[in-house]
Motif scaffolding. Structure first.
Motif: not given
Length: 395
Positions: A102-108
Motif C-alpha cells: 500500500w505504501d508503494i501504491v500510494g507513492k505511485a
C-alpha cells in the motif's frame, strides 16, 4: 510495476522500551525503484526468524508481482500450505508485506493511502495513551493509584482526553481466572481515584489482557460501572467470543477487544456474538490495511466502532492512522504518549501530534519514511519475545 527486492530490519527498542522490546520492519522495492515499508506485530517467534518468514512469504507470493494486486497476494498467502484459516503468524507476516505494498501504491499514485481507501472523513484523530512510568518515580505507576492520578493530570496538560490503565494484575498462560479480592479492590481504587482526578475532562479506558473468566469479568465490571469507563478491554481470553459476549450482556461498560485477533473471519465471530462494541484492530497483525478496512465495514453495518491498537512501532502506527482517517466509525487511536521518543527517532519525519490528536499526513503512501541508519544502529540482541505472559498460574 513489479516487486523486486526485500529488506528486513529487526530493531531493538531502547529504554524505556514503550511499545515492546523490538520492532520488525520490512522494506519492499519495485523494479522501477519505488519503495514501501511495513511492520509485523506480535508474531510469536524469535524476531530474526520472523524476518526470515517475511522473506520466505515474499519469495513465494510477492516477488515479481504487481503491488496493486493486494487481494491476490492476500489469498495466496492466507491459503499457503493448504491452510485457509486465521493464523497469527502468517497474518502478521502478511500484514507487513501488504502494508508495504500500500505504501508503494500510494507513492505511485501520489496519494496518501486513505485517499485510495475511500477518502478522508476525519481531519483530526483523537488519541489516547497508557499512563506510563517516568524516571525517578517514587513507586510503580502501574500499581499506585495515587501516582497514576498525578500522572493523569500531566497527560491532560498535553491535550489528552482519554487515558488507559491496567491494574488488574499479571496475565498468565493459564488464564482466564477469578481475580483476587486484592486485585478487585485495587482496580476499583484506580477507577475511583482517576475519575476524581480527571472529572469529565477525560475518558477512562480500563485495560485487561484476558485475565478473567466471564464470571470474573462481570464481578470486576460491577465494581467499575460507577466510574463510567469508556471501555473494559479484552476481559476474557480471545479464543472464546461467546464468553466475552456474556460479559457484554452483563455490563453497561462497552467491551473493547481485537488486538489478538486476525482476519475478517475472527472478527466476524466476534460481531456475530455481539461480544464487543469497539474493535481494536492492530494493522500489523490483522492482515493489513485492506483486511482492516473490510472489518471496519463489517463493524459499521452493526454500529460498532473501531479503535486501532498500537503496542509496537510507528509504521503500524502510520497504517492505523490511514485506516482511521477513512473510516466513518472510527472512535479513538492508541498512541505511545505523544508519539515522541524512539518512535519519532526511527522515522525521518515524526507523526504529527497536536493537543491530544494526530493530524493525518497528506504525504503519498503511509506518510512515513523509516530512517534505516537508526534502524541498523539499534539491532535487537535479546532473546525474549515482544511480549511474554507469566508462565505459571496466578492466584
Amino acid at each position: 510495476m513489479k516487486l523486486q527486492d526485500i529488506a528486513t530490519f529487526v530493531v531493538g527498542n531502547p529504554p524505556p522500551g514503550f511499545g515492546g522490546r523490538y520492532f520488525v520492519f520490512v522494506k519492499l522495492t519495485t523494479a522501477c525503484g519505488i519503495s514501501g515499508v511495513g511492520e509485523a506485530y506480535g508474531v510469536p517467534f524469535e524476531p530474526h526468524l520472523v524476518a526470515r518468514l517475511i522473506e520466505d512469504v515474499f519469495a513465494r507470493y510477492g516477488a515479481g508481482t504487481d503491488p496493486h494486486d493486494i487481494e491476490a497476494l492476500w489469498r495466496r498467502a492466507y491459503s499457503s500450505g493448504f491452510t485457509q484459516h486465521p493464523d497469527l503468524t502468517m497474518s502478521g507476516v502478511l500484514s507487513a508485506l501488504e502494508m508495504a505494498c500500500w505504501d508503494i501504491v500510494g507513492k505511485a499514485a501520489g496519494q496518501p493511502v486513505h485517499k485510495l481507501l475511500g477518502g478522508r472523513v476525519h481531519e483530526t484523530l483523537r488519541t489516547y495513551t497508557y499512563i506510563y512510568p517516568r524516571p525517578g518515580d517514587r513507586t510503580d505507576v502501574y500499581h499506585d493509584p495515587d501516582l497514576a492520578a498525578e500522572r493523569a493530570a500531566e497527560y491532560l496538560s498535553l491535550g489528552f482526553t482519554a487515558l488507559k490503565f491496567d491494574p488488574a494484575g499479571p496475565y498468565s498462560a493459564f488464564d482466564g481466572r477469578q481475580l483476587s479480592l486484592e486485585a478487585l479492590d485495587l482496580s476499583e481504587r484506580f477507577a475511583r481515584q482517576l475519575r476524581e482526578a480527571v472529572g469529565s475532562r477525560a475518558d477512562l479506558l480500563f485495560g485487561t489482557h484476558g485475565q478473567m473468566t466471564a464470571a470474573g469479568a462481570i464481578r470486576l465490571a460491577r465494581r467499575l460501572e460507577p466510574y463510567d469507563p469508556l471501555w473494559l478491554e479484552e476481559p476474557v481470553p480471545p479464543d472464546a467470543p461467546e464468553e466475552m459476549a456474556k460479559v457484554a450482556r452483563a455490563t453497561s461498560i462497552p467491551i473493547a477487544t481485537g488486538e489478538r485477533l486476525a482476519t475478517k473471519y475472527d472478527f466476524a465471530r466476534l460481531l456475530d456474538c455481539g461480544a464487543a462494541a469497539i474493535l481494536q484492530v492492530n494493522l500489523g497483525r490483522v492482515g493489513g490495511l485492506l483486511e482492516a478496512k473490510k472489518i471496519a465495514g463489517m463493524a459499521e453495518a452493526r454500529h460498532v466502532q473501531i479503535a486501532p491498537h498500537l503496542y509496537c512501532g510507528p509504521v503500524v502506527g502510520a497504517a492505523n492512522i490511514q485506516l482511521a482517517a477513512c473510516s466513518p466509525n472510527f472512535l479513538i487511536l492508541e498512541g505511545i504518549e505523544d508519539w515522541g521518543g524512539f518512535h519519532a527517532q526511527i522515522l525521518k519525519k515524526p507523526i504529527h501530534f497536536e493537543q491530544g490528536n494526530v493530524i493525518p499526513s497528506d504525504e503519498p503512501g503511509l506518510g512515513v519514511e523509516l530512517d534505516e541508519d537508526v534502524a541498523r544502529a539499534n539491532p535487537y540482541t535479546g532473546t525474549m519475545l515482544h511480549l511474554e505472559m507469566t508462565q505459571h498460574p496466578v492466584r
